[in-house]
Design a protein around this motif. Sequence first.
Motif, mmCIF file in Angstrom:
data_model
loop_
_atom_site.group_PDB
_atom_site.id
_atom_site.type_symbol
_atom_site.label_atom_id
_atom_site.label_comp_id
_atom_site.label_asym_id
_atom_site.label_seq_id
_atom_site.Cartn_x
_atom_site.Cartn_y
_atom_site.Cartn_z
ATOM 1 N N LEU A 219 -10.892 20.768 -18.631
ATOM 2 C CA LEU A 219 -11.017 20.549 -17.190
ATOM 3 C C LEU A 219 -10.202 19.340 -16.741
ATOM 4 N N LEU A 220 -10.246 18.276 -17.543
ATOM 5 C CA LEU A 220 -9.582 17.039 -17.121
ATOM 6 C C LEU A 220 -8.062 17.181 -17.055
ATOM 7 N N VAL A 221 -7.501 18.148 -17.790
ATOM 8 C CA VAL A 221 -6.046 18.325 -17.711
ATOM 9 C C VAL A 221 -5.666 19.613 -16.983
ATOM 10 N N ALA A 222 -6.630 20.244 -16.339
ATOM 11 C CA ALA A 222 -6.315 21.429 -15.537
ATOM 12 C C ALA A 222 -5.479 21.013 -14.325
ATOM 13 N N ARG A 223 -4.802 21.989 -13.731
ATOM 14 C CA ARG A 223 -3.872 21.671 -12.635
ATOM 15 C C ARG A 223 -4.475 20.767 -11.559
ATOM 16 N N ARG A 224 -5.646 21.159 -11.048
ATOM 17 C CA ARG A 224 -6.289 20.332 -10.026
ATOM 18 C C ARG A 224 -7.552 19.683 -10.597
ATOM 19 N N GLY A 225 -7.507 19.415 -11.879
ATOM 20 C CA GLY A 225 -8.680 18.890 -12.568
ATOM 21 C C GLY A 225 -9.167 17.558 -12.012
ATOM 22 N N VAL A 226 -8.228 16.707 -11.608
ATOM 23 C CA VAL A 226 -8.610 15.383 -11.104
ATOM 24 C C VAL A 226 -9.405 15.528 -9.808
ATOM 25 N N ALA A 227 -8.898 16.351 -8.913
ATOM 26 C CA ALA A 227 -9.603 16.554 -7.642
ATOM 27 C C ALA A 227 -10.946 17.229 -7.872
ATOM 28 N N VAL A 228 -10.974 18.197 -8.787
ATOM 29 C CA VAL A 228 -12.225 18.919 -9.028
ATOM 30 C C VAL A 228 -13.260 17.991 -9.673
ATOM 31 N N TRP A 229 -12.809 17.072 -10.535
ATOM 32 C CA TRP A 229 -13.772 16.108 -11.080
ATOM 33 C C TRP A 229 -14.375 15.268 -9.941
ATOM 34 N N GLY A 230 -13.543 14.938 -8.966
ATOM 35 C CA GLY A 230 -14.046 14.206 -7.803
ATOM 36 C C GLY A 230 -15.117 15.016 -7.078
ATOM 37 N N ASP A 231 -14.852 16.316 -6.912
ATOM 38 C CA ASP A 231 -15.865 17.189 -6.280
ATOM 39 C C ASP A 231 -17.136 17.212 -7.117
ATOM 40 N N MET A 232 -16.967 17.274 -8.436
ATOM 41 C CA MET A 232 -18.136 17.335 -9.321
ATOM 42 C C MET A 232 -18.939 16.043 -9.249
ATOM 43 N N MET A 233 -18.251 14.930 -9.061
ATOM 44 C CA MET A 233 -18.984 13.671 -8.913
ATOM 45 C C MET A 233 -19.742 13.657 -7.593
ATOM 46 N N ALA A 234 -19.059 14.105 -6.554
ATOM 47 C CA ALA A 234 -19.698 14.102 -5.230
ATOM 48 C C ALA A 234 -20.930 14.996 -5.229
ATOM 49 N N ARG A 235 -20.901 16.042 -6.025
ATOM 50 C CA ARG A 235 -22.020 16.990 -6.057
ATOM 51 C C ARG A 235 -22.977 16.719 -7.215
ATOM 52 N N ASP A 236 -22.814 15.574 -7.863
ATOM 53 C CA ASP A 236 -23.721 15.140 -8.926
ATOM 54 C C ASP A 236 -23.692 16.027 -10.181
ATOM 55 N N PHE A 237 -22.545 16.655 -10.453
ATOM 56 C CA PHE A 237 -22.427 17.402 -11.713
ATOM 57 C C PHE A 237 -22.018 16.466 -12.834
#
Length: 409
Positions: A219-237
């Motif tokens: 996930l961390l090296v996926a194309r938009r992985g950085v942005a998606v990790w941000g979404d996951m943080m915002a949503r408490d994942f």
Amino acid sequence: MRITAFPDLADWRRTWPQGQPAAKVLDALAAAGGEGRFVGGCVRDALLGREIRDIDIATNLDPEKVLMALAAAGLKAVPTGIKHGTVTAVADHIGFEVTTLRHDVETDGRHATVAFTDDWQQDAARRDLTMNALFCDAAGNIHDYFGGLADLKAGHVRFVGDPAQRMDEDYLRILRFFRFHADYATGDFDAAAIAAATQRRHELKRLSGERLRQETLKLLVARRGVAVWGDMMARDFAGAYLPWATSQDRLVKVAALETRLQLSADAIRRLAALAITGRGADIAETLRLSNAERDRLLAATDAHPIFDAADDAAIRRQIYMLGNDRARDRILLDWEPGADEGAWHRAFDIVQSWPRPTFPLAGRDLIKLGLAAGPELGAKLEELEQWWIAGDFAGDATACLAEARRRLG
Ligand code: ATP
Ligand code: MG
């Protein structure tokens, strides 16, 4: 079910880098009276014209027959996960995971009990996402049972069946949903999937570290992985299973630097960027990182003075202490964007172009000069090394020996 012929795909034997060896595996299965079809990542990526990485093959032969088929064709077979139906076939030194068609008998969110079948649709139905349930046969026909082709084209990362039920069968699918969203989606999260995932986010910590590791690193090296990790943080994942990996700003910075400096995306470095200082060990433990990965993460995340990019000699000293790889990690992590970036660029140039030298002297050199083995010798050697470092590593073996002689009288 729809079968669509893809003329471009029909030529996979020639156009895929692993086409020739893959053909040997499909041919071996066919010669034994069965059939092998490509499935998963290679089909998705081939359809999108992306680079094909590893190749997964599904087959209607049961695992024992797969072993026999490969042996009959003179191919090496490793029974990597025979209980779950997986045999690794090796052709021309390339490994292919050959998995017998399966359906779930029982699931508990972490493990599945499976039974083998010869029904391709049943096998497709137990796969997680519609775009992951596409089979490509030897002639290049795509067998699409759940609308995966349309979803792939539309950038719609969607579950096969009811997302809530599919996540309850295996909670890892929560993370896989985010990973594939980061790599293949063009729009927002699938509404039903994100709702089901949100309800179940606290189940993530029940999964094995090995499984969490694999999905998190991808996930961390996926194309938009950085942005998606941000979404996951915002949503408490992120907080639900990796509460120490929350330095999103530093992840954004490091990923941007990787692009600017033409480095490939590096999952462990990105994880280090996310880590709260001093909590690398918790992350390594939760994700069951390998020893090498853990050591690297700890070196980057333990409390340490900020990398000193003040002058070339200081940079070289730190590279000598850390080694080039760890120094490179530190430079990217500590890089201060904005104000005076010249120093950081200089540090980066040096870490790329100046391999850490080896101290030219060893204990036996001092023994030859008459010193006895023991703690005193160790101390002398250390002293000489410090002298060499202070001289900016200029001394070669002859110069170091001369200095040793001078100091030993
Ligand atoms: P890549 O190899 O690029 O990471 P992939 O789709 O091939 O992507 P794998 O993890 O190799 O992913 O799995 C191969 C296929 O197996 C997937 O495409 C999917 O069909 C199925 N699969 C893997 N893990 C799961 C899971 N947890 N639940 C359901 N299906 C899965
Ligand atoms: Mg794969």
